[in-house]
Design a protein around this motif. Structure first.
Motif, PDB file in Angstrom:
ATOM      1  N   GLN A   1      43.223  38.633 -14.926  1.00 27.70           N
ATOM      2  CA  GLN A   1      44.373  39.545 -14.943  1.00 27.70           C
ATOM      3  C   GLN A   1      45.572  39.003 -14.176  1.00 27.70           C
ATOM      4  OE1 GLN A   1      43.517  43.689 -14.101  1.00 27.70           O
ATOM      5  NE2 GLN A   1      45.489  43.937 -13.088  1.00 27.70           N
ATOM      6  N   GLY A   2      45.351  38.433 -13.009  1.00 28.35           N
ATOM      7  CA  GLY A   2      46.460  37.954 -12.199  1.00 28.35           C
ATOM      8  C   GLY A   2      47.003  39.017 -11.268  1.00 28.35           C
ATOM      9  N   ASP A   3      47.693  38.570 -10.231  1.00 32.43           N
ATOM     10  CA  ASP A   3      48.207  39.447  -9.180  1.00 32.43           C
ATOM     11  C   ASP A   3      49.728  39.467  -9.234  1.00 32.43           C
ATOM     12  OD1 ASP A   3      48.869  40.819  -6.916  1.00 32.43           O
ATOM     13  OD2 ASP A   3      47.875  39.474  -5.510  1.00 32.43           O
ATOM     14  N   PRO A   4      50.316  40.564  -9.668  1.00 25.71           N
ATOM     15  CA  PRO A   4      51.783  40.622  -9.771  1.00 25.71           C
ATOM     16  C   PRO A   4      52.490  40.550  -8.423  1.00 25.71           C
ATOM     17  CG  PRO A   4      50.811  42.791 -10.142  1.00 25.71           C
ATOM     18  CD  PRO A   4      49.680  41.820 -10.098  1.00 25.71           C
ATOM     19  N   ALA A   5      51.769  40.789  -7.330  1.00 27.05           N
ATOM     20  CA  ALA A   5      52.389  40.765  -6.004  1.00 27.05           C
ATOM     21  C   ALA A   5      52.311  39.387  -5.343  1.00 27.05           C
ATOM     22  CB  ALA A   5      51.719  41.804  -5.103  1.00 27.05           C
TER      23      ALA A   5
ATOM     24  N   PRO B   1      33.004  36.816  11.824  1.00 25.89           N
ATOM     25  CA  PRO B   1      31.593  36.970  12.211  1.00 25.89           C
ATOM     26  C   PRO B   1      30.651  36.723  11.035  1.00 25.89           C
ATOM     27  CG  PRO B   1      32.927  38.777  13.072  1.00 25.89           C
ATOM     28  CD  PRO B   1      33.812  38.021  12.123  1.00 25.89           C
ATOM     29  N   LEU B   2      29.461  36.227  11.337  1.00 25.39           N
ATOM     30  CA  LEU B   2      28.517  35.863  10.279  1.00 25.39           C
ATOM     31  C   LEU B   2      28.072  37.043   9.433  1.00 25.39           C
ATOM     32  CD1 LEU B   2      26.189  33.314  12.135  1.00 25.39           C
ATOM     33  CD2 LEU B   2      28.165  32.845  10.686  1.00 25.39           C
ATOM     34  N   ASP B   3      28.126  38.245   9.985  1.00 24.38           N
ATOM     35  CA  ASP B   3      27.644  39.397   9.228  1.00 24.38           C
ATOM     36  C   ASP B   3      28.758  40.103   8.441  1.00 24.38           C
ATOM     37  OD1 ASP B   3      28.983  40.371  11.422  1.00 24.38           O
ATOM     38  OD2 ASP B   3      27.473  41.883  11.945  1.00 24.38           O
ATOM     39  N   GLN B   4      29.916  39.497   8.352  1.00 23.33           N
ATOM     40  CA  GLN B   4      31.037  40.128   7.659  1.00 23.33           C
ATOM     41  C   GLN B   4      31.292  39.446   6.318  1.00 23.33           C
ATOM     42  OE1 GLN B   4      34.610  40.945   9.987  1.00 23.33           O
ATOM     43  NE2 GLN B   4      35.878  40.338   8.259  1.00 23.33           N
ATOM     44  N   PRO B   5      31.151  40.146   5.199  1.00 19.93           N
ATOM     45  CA  PRO B   5      31.472  39.532   3.905  1.00 19.93           C
ATOM     46  C   PRO B   5      32.972  39.308   3.774  1.00 19.93           C
ATOM     47  CG  PRO B   5      30.986  41.858   3.614  1.00 19.93           C
ATOM     48  CD  PRO B   5      30.685  41.543   5.051  1.00 19.93           C
ATOM     49  N   VAL B   6      33.345  38.303   3.019  1.00 16.76           N
ATOM     50  CA  VAL B   6      34.755  37.966   2.833  1.00 16.76           C
ATOM     51  C   VAL B   6      35.060  37.977   1.337  1.00 16.76           C
ATOM     52  CG1 VAL B   6      36.568  36.257   3.214  1.00 16.76           C
ATOM     53  CG2 VAL B   6      34.751  36.547   4.916  1.00 16.76           C
ATOM     54  N   ALA B   7      35.891  38.914   0.911  1.00 16.77           N
ATOM     55  CA  ALA B   7      36.314  38.981  -0.489  1.00 16.77           C
ATOM     56  C   ALA B   7      37.516  38.067  -0.692  1.00 16.77           C
ATOM     57  CB  ALA B   7      36.681  40.409  -0.866  1.00 16.77           C
ATOM     58  N   ALA B   8      37.578  37.438  -1.852  1.00 13.90           N
ATOM     59  CA  ALA B   8      38.644  36.475  -2.118  1.00 13.90           C
ATOM     60  C   ALA B   8      40.023  37.118  -1.993  1.00 13.90           C
ATOM     61  CB  ALA B   8      38.461  35.872  -3.502  1.00 13.90           C
ATOM     62  N   GLY B   9      40.172  38.329  -2.502  1.00 14.45           N
ATOM     63  CA  GLY B   9      41.467  38.989  -2.438  1.00 14.45           C
ATOM     64  C   GLY B   9      41.908  39.270  -1.018  1.00 14.45           C
TER      65      GLY B   9
ATOM     66  N   ALA C   1      43.026  33.146  -6.016  1.00  9.49           N
ATOM     67  CA  ALA C   1      43.493  34.402  -5.442  1.00  9.49           C
ATOM     68  C   ALA C   1      44.793  34.203  -4.661  1.00  9.49           C
ATOM     69  CB  ALA C   1      42.418  34.994  -4.529  1.00  9.49           C
ATOM     70  N   ILE C   2      44.866  33.141  -3.882  1.00 11.45           N
ATOM     71  CA  ILE C   2      46.063  32.879  -3.087  1.00 11.45           C
ATOM     72  C   ILE C   2      47.279  32.669  -3.976  1.00 11.45           C
ATOM     73  CG2 ILE C   2      47.154  31.169  -1.572  1.00 11.45           C
ATOM     74  CD1 ILE C   2      44.301  30.741  -0.365  1.00 11.45           C
ATOM     75  N   LEU C   3      47.095  31.928  -5.059  1.00 14.96           N
ATOM     76  CA  LEU C   3      48.217  31.573  -5.926  1.00 14.96           C
ATOM     77  C   LEU C   3      48.520  32.646  -6.970  1.00 14.96           C
ATOM     78  CD1 LEU C   3      47.453  27.779  -6.431  1.00 14.96           C
ATOM     79  CD2 LEU C   3      48.967  28.853  -4.762  1.00 14.96           C
ATOM     80  N   GLY C   4      47.782  33.734  -6.955  1.00  6.18           N
ATOM     81  CA  GLY C   4      48.118  34.862  -7.815  1.00  6.18           C
ATOM     82  C   GLY C   4      47.329  34.991  -9.095  1.00  6.18           C
ATOM     83  N   GLY C   5      46.259  34.197  -9.237  1.00  2.71           N
ATOM     84  CA  GLY C   5      45.479  34.258 -10.461  1.00  2.71           C
ATOM     85  C   GLY C   5      44.321  35.227 -10.429  1.00  2.71           C
ATOM     86  N   LEU C   6      44.241  36.036  -9.390  1.00  5.29           N
ATOM     87  CA  LEU C   6      43.149  37.005  -9.253  1.00  5.29           C
ATOM     88  C   LEU C   6      43.742  38.342  -8.868  1.00  5.29           C
ATOM     89  CD1 LEU C   6      40.100  37.654  -9.044  1.00  5.29           C
ATOM     90  CD2 LEU C   6      40.190  36.895  -6.671  1.00  5.29           C
TER      91      LEU C   6
ATOM     92  N   ARG D   1      34.477  47.133 -14.787  1.00  8.67           N
ATOM     93  CA  ARG D   1      34.985  45.872 -15.345  1.00  8.67           C
ATOM     94  C   ARG D   1      34.270  44.711 -14.668  1.00  8.67           C
ATOM     95  NH1 ARG D   1      41.173  45.670 -14.299  1.00  8.67           N
ATOM     96  NH2 ARG D   1      40.835  43.610 -15.235  1.00  8.67           N
ATOM     97  N   VAL D   2      33.891  43.710 -15.454  1.00  2.93           N
ATOM     98  CA  VAL D   2      33.188  42.575 -14.874  1.00  2.93           C
ATOM     99  C   VAL D   2      34.152  41.729 -14.059  1.00  2.93           C
ATOM    100  CG1 VAL D   2      31.450  42.534 -16.694  1.00  2.93           C
ATOM    101  CG2 VAL D   2      33.523  41.139 -16.931  1.00  2.93           C
ATOM    102  N   PHE D   3      33.586  40.948 -13.170  1.00  2.75           N
ATOM    103  CA  PHE D   3      34.379  40.138 -12.245  1.00  2.75           C
ATOM    104  C   PHE D   3      35.336  39.211 -12.984  1.00  2.75           C
ATOM    105  CE2 PHE D   3      34.030  37.792  -7.963  1.00  2.75           C
ATOM    106  CZ  PHE D   3      34.691  38.812  -7.299  1.00  2.75           C
ATOM    107  N   SER D   4      34.879  38.604 -14.075  1.00  7.94           N
ATOM    108  CA  SER D   4      35.714  37.669 -14.825  1.00  7.94           C
ATOM    109  C   SER D   4      36.985  38.323 -15.347  1.00  7.94           C
ATOM    110  CB  SER D   4      34.927  37.063 -15.990  1.00  7.94           C
ATOM    111  OG  SER D   4      33.867  36.262 -15.517  1.00  7.94           O
ATOM    112  N   ASP D   5      36.918  39.614 -15.682  1.00  5.50           N
ATOM    113  CA  ASP D   5      38.121  40.318 -16.138  1.00  5.50           C
ATOM    114  C   ASP D   5      39.172  40.358 -15.032  1.00  5.50           C
ATOM    115  OD1 ASP D   5      37.140  40.778 -18.645  1.00  5.50           O
ATOM    116  OD2 ASP D   5      36.585  42.867 -18.282  1.00  5.50           O
TER     117      ASP D   5
END
Length: 308
Positions: free
Chosen positions: A183-187, A69-77, A109-114, A175-179
């Protein structure tokens, strides 16, 4: 055979022909397309966001387009979780997952870099939204540039969703977004990735974008935004992408359609430059020109067979 899930990632700036290339790859290798574009997730705006049309969707399965829906924000994670689940389902059926789009943060994010970011409390989100309404885009982007210059440089000052998201995360986590990006996603899944990119000279891309915006405006984008504004306020996340604010200004009487299209093109060109800059920093992408389907098919075929 390797136990790693093999996936294809096809990236590039807006207007470089990713949809046609993805369909060619899907047909040749038994693939299914997964959206990796932060605008194309939204409902009700298929023309404005250049989502695959009915004929293109009929050519091969497409996933995660126009379902939010247009009113729903989508976070990358959060989106990455959905995209990975989709890829697992596709691979489990013996098909090839094809991640296709132009949103570099989503690919990362998909490939684990976030790294997964904790939920932002509602009161923090409300406070940042109130500041945006009170101070405006320029001041809020300046605030972000002071606190997180690396991320601020990657996004447009008027991009409410991304500016406020970054400020919310910093306020909630310290922590700022760039941090979080670094970091990367171990999962993250251990994908075997074939990384492809489409690019062309900026002057040629600019001509393509101008033609595409004219076609969008004539082909229903104005009516899509008008219908959306009948249901939602103009600052909902789904209308924050390029084209939404410009057509909103036209429909509200603040400018003519010609002015709106001119601003739309200017902002789209600037966005395409930012996309090119992002993807050019990714070391593993093999680049092709639009229309070089033979080159794409040859490389992917060799990689799938275990070649270079």
């Amino acid at each position: 055979m390797s136990a790693r899930t093999r996936v294809v990632c096809l990236a590039g700036a807006t207007g470089t022909g990713k949809t046609a290339a993805a369909i060619g790859l899907a047909r040749a290798f038994g693939g299914e397309v997964i959206n990796v574009d932060s605008r194309q997730v939204y409902q009700s705006l298929p023309v404005l966001t250049a989502q695959p049309n009915d004929g293109e969707r009929a050519a091969c399965p497409h996933h995660l387009y126009g379902d939010t829906p247009l009113d729903q924000p989508v976070a990358a994670g959060d989106f990455a979780v959905r995209a990975r689940a989709c890829a697992a389902d596709i691979a489990g059926r013996g098909r090839l997952p094809l991640f296709v789009g132009g949103t570099g943060l989503y690919f990362r994010a998909i490939l684990g870099g976030l790294a997964p970011i904790p939920p932002v409390p509602a009161e923090v989100r409300a406070a940042v939204a109130a500041d945006w309404d009170r101070l405006g885009p320029a001041a809020m982007h300046a605030r972000l540039a002071e606190r997180d210059p690396d991320y601020a440089a990657k996004i447009a000052p008027a991009d409410r969703q991304r500016v406020t998201r970054a400020l919310e995360v910093e306020a909630a986590t310290g922590r700022v977004f760039s941090d979080w990006h670094r970091q990367g996603d171990p999962a993250a899944p251990d994908y075997d990735v074939i990384s492809l990119g489409l690019a062309l000279p900026l002057e040629e891309l600019a001509h393509r974008l101008a033609r595409r915006i004219e076609a969008m405006a004539a082909g229903g984008a104005v009516e899509e935004v008008r219908a959306a504004l009948d249901r939602y306020p103009p600052d909902v996340p789904g209308l924050s992408g390029i084209g939404g604010p410009e057509l909103t200004a036209y429909l509200s009487g603040r400018c003519g359609l010609g002015q709106a299209k001119s601003a739309w093109l200017t902002n789209t060109r600037a966005y395409a430059k930012r996309q090119r800059t992002w993807f050019r920093k990714e070391p593993d992408i093999v680049w092709f020109g639009p229309g070089d389907e033979a080159g794409l098919l040859d490389l992917v075929g060799k990689r799938l067979e275990g070649g270079a």
